[in-house]
Design a protein around this motif. Structure first.
Motif, PDB file in Angstrom:
ATOM      1  N   VAL A   6       0.874  -1.168   0.000  1.00 46.21           N
ATOM      2  CA  VAL A   6       0.000   0.000   0.000  1.00 46.21           C
ATOM      3  C   VAL A   6       0.911   1.218   0.000  1.00 46.21           C
ATOM      4  CG1 VAL A   6      -1.636   1.359   1.374  1.00 46.21           C
ATOM      5  CG2 VAL A   6      -1.932  -1.121   1.175  1.00 46.21           C
ATOM      6  N   LEU A   7       0.633   2.151  -0.890  1.00 49.28           N
ATOM      7  CA  LEU A   7       1.411   3.384  -0.997  1.00 49.28           C
ATOM      8  C   LEU A   7       0.561   4.531  -0.467  1.00 49.28           C
ATOM      9  CD1 LEU A   7       4.032   4.720  -2.137  1.00 49.28           C
ATOM     10  CD2 LEU A   7       2.703   5.185  -4.201  1.00 49.28           C
ATOM     11  N   CYS A   8       1.075   5.221   0.541  1.00 56.37           N
ATOM     12  CA  CYS A   8       0.364   6.366   1.120  1.00 56.37           C
ATOM     13  C   CYS A   8       1.234   7.606   0.947  1.00 56.37           C
ATOM     14  CB  CYS A   8       0.058   6.120   2.591  1.00 56.37           C
ATOM     15  SG  CYS A   8      -0.948   7.422   3.347  1.00 56.37           S
ATOM     16  N   PRO A   9       0.947   8.407  -0.088  1.00 55.97           N
ATOM     17  CA  PRO A   9       1.731   9.626  -0.294  1.00 55.97           C
ATOM     18  C   PRO A   9       1.305  10.717   0.676  1.00 55.97           C
ATOM     19  CG  PRO A   9       0.307   9.167  -2.191  1.00 55.97           C
ATOM     20  CD  PRO A   9      -0.007   8.168  -1.152  1.00 55.97           C
ATOM     21  N   LEU A  10       2.289  11.332   1.310  1.00 62.33           N
ATOM     22  CA  LEU A  10       2.044  12.437   2.228  1.00 62.33           C
ATOM     23  C   LEU A  10       2.878  13.627   1.772  1.00 62.33           C
ATOM     24  CD1 LEU A  10       2.288  10.497   5.628  1.00 62.33           C
ATOM     25  CD2 LEU A  10       0.240  10.987   4.279  1.00 62.33           C
ATOM     26  N   ASP A  11       2.319  14.821   1.925  1.00 59.09           N
ATOM     27  CA  ASP A  11       3.044  15.999   1.450  1.00 59.09           C
ATOM     28  C   ASP A  11       3.601  16.869   2.571  1.00 59.09           C
ATOM     29  OD1 ASP A  11       0.844  17.349   2.450  1.00 59.09           O
ATOM     30  OD2 ASP A  11       0.090  17.988   0.491  1.00 59.09           O
ATOM     31  N   VAL A  91      -3.487   4.879  -1.313  1.00 58.68           N
ATOM     32  CA  VAL A  91      -4.430   5.500  -0.388  1.00 58.68           C
ATOM     33  C   VAL A  91      -3.899   6.899  -0.141  1.00 58.68           C
ATOM     34  CG1 VAL A  91      -5.504   5.419   1.891  1.00 58.68           C
ATOM     35  CG2 VAL A  91      -4.951   3.279   0.700  1.00 58.68           C
ATOM     36  N   MET A  92      -4.645   7.910  -0.591  1.00 56.02           N
ATOM     37  CA  MET A  92      -4.150   9.271  -0.434  1.00 56.02           C
ATOM     38  C   MET A  92      -5.271  10.235  -0.086  1.00 56.02           C
ATOM     39  SD  MET A  92      -3.258  10.183  -4.439  1.00 56.02           S
ATOM     40  CE  MET A  92      -2.504  11.757  -4.083  1.00 56.02           C
ATOM     41  N   ALA A  93      -4.899  11.308   0.578  1.00 52.90           N
ATOM     42  CA  ALA A  93      -5.851  12.344   0.953  1.00 52.90           C
ATOM     43  C   ALA A  93      -6.069  13.285  -0.219  1.00 52.90           C
ATOM     44  CB  ALA A  93      -5.329  13.111   2.161  1.00 52.90           C
TER      45      ALA A  93
END
Length: 189
Positions: A6-11, A91-93
């Motif tokens: 699962v890849l969760c990109p955060l900025d 899964v990203m915001a």
């Protein structure tokens, strides 16, 4: 869904971190590791961003195995999409502010969704429910073959989550029925 992680990109913003609880749930449901990912514009930002990601992972009790990866990339949506092509479930915001960067107008989530051609879990700006607490999976279907392709993956998610699958469509009414006056008979007693 065949995903190796699962890849969760955060900025680096608090708003992006709200995707982490659902990313943790997705990794658990898929029985794959979670990769927390970020792209920065300059190499001197790597250390600070890595510390931010590690702090967020601790705050949301992200269990091992998890990986934290920060890279230098001038355009984060491209970097996310490139990483997501590596058999990841993303899964990203989402954000309420548009992305205006190097000639691109729109959102990073929109760009990733358009490029991947497979499911992406987009956690909305007002979302407070993690994936494990979802009550139903809703598929908006406009009758096109592209929208109907979402039904299979959505059905698998609904089954995995143990919830109902709702397929929603809007049907235009060509000739709406005439509005009738309400008839009422008054009876005195």
């Amino acid at each position: 869904m065949n995903a190796t992680h699962v890849l969760c990109p955060l900025d680096g913003t608090i708003a992006s971190v709200r995707a982490l609880p659902s990313a943790v749930d997705a990794a658990r449901l898929l029985d794959v590791p979670l990769r927390v990912f970020s792209a920065v514009e300059d190499a001197h930002e790597i250390k600070q961003r890595t510390e931010q990601l590690d702090a967020a992972a601790l705050q949301f009790s992200v269990p091992p195995p998890r990986e934290t990866d920060v890279i230098v990339a001038p355009h984060a949506p491209d970097a996310i999409a490139q990483r997501a092509h590596e058999d990841a479930f993303v899964v990203m915001a989402t954000s309420t502010r548009p992305l205006i960067h190097h000639g691109y107008l729109g959102s990073a989530t929109e760009k990733v969704v358009r490029e991947l051609h497979r499911p992406v879990l987009a956690v909305g700006p007002r979302a407070t429910t993690p994936l494990s607490e979802v009550g139903r999976v809703v598929v908006p279907c406009d009758g096109s073959s592209l929208s109907e392709q979402a039904i299979g993956p959505a059905a698998r998610w609904a089954e995995r989550l143990g919830v109902q699958l709702w397929i929603v469509t809007v049907i235009p009414v060509a000739d709406p029925p005439p509005v009738r006056a309400f008839e009422h008979t008054y009876v005195e007693r």
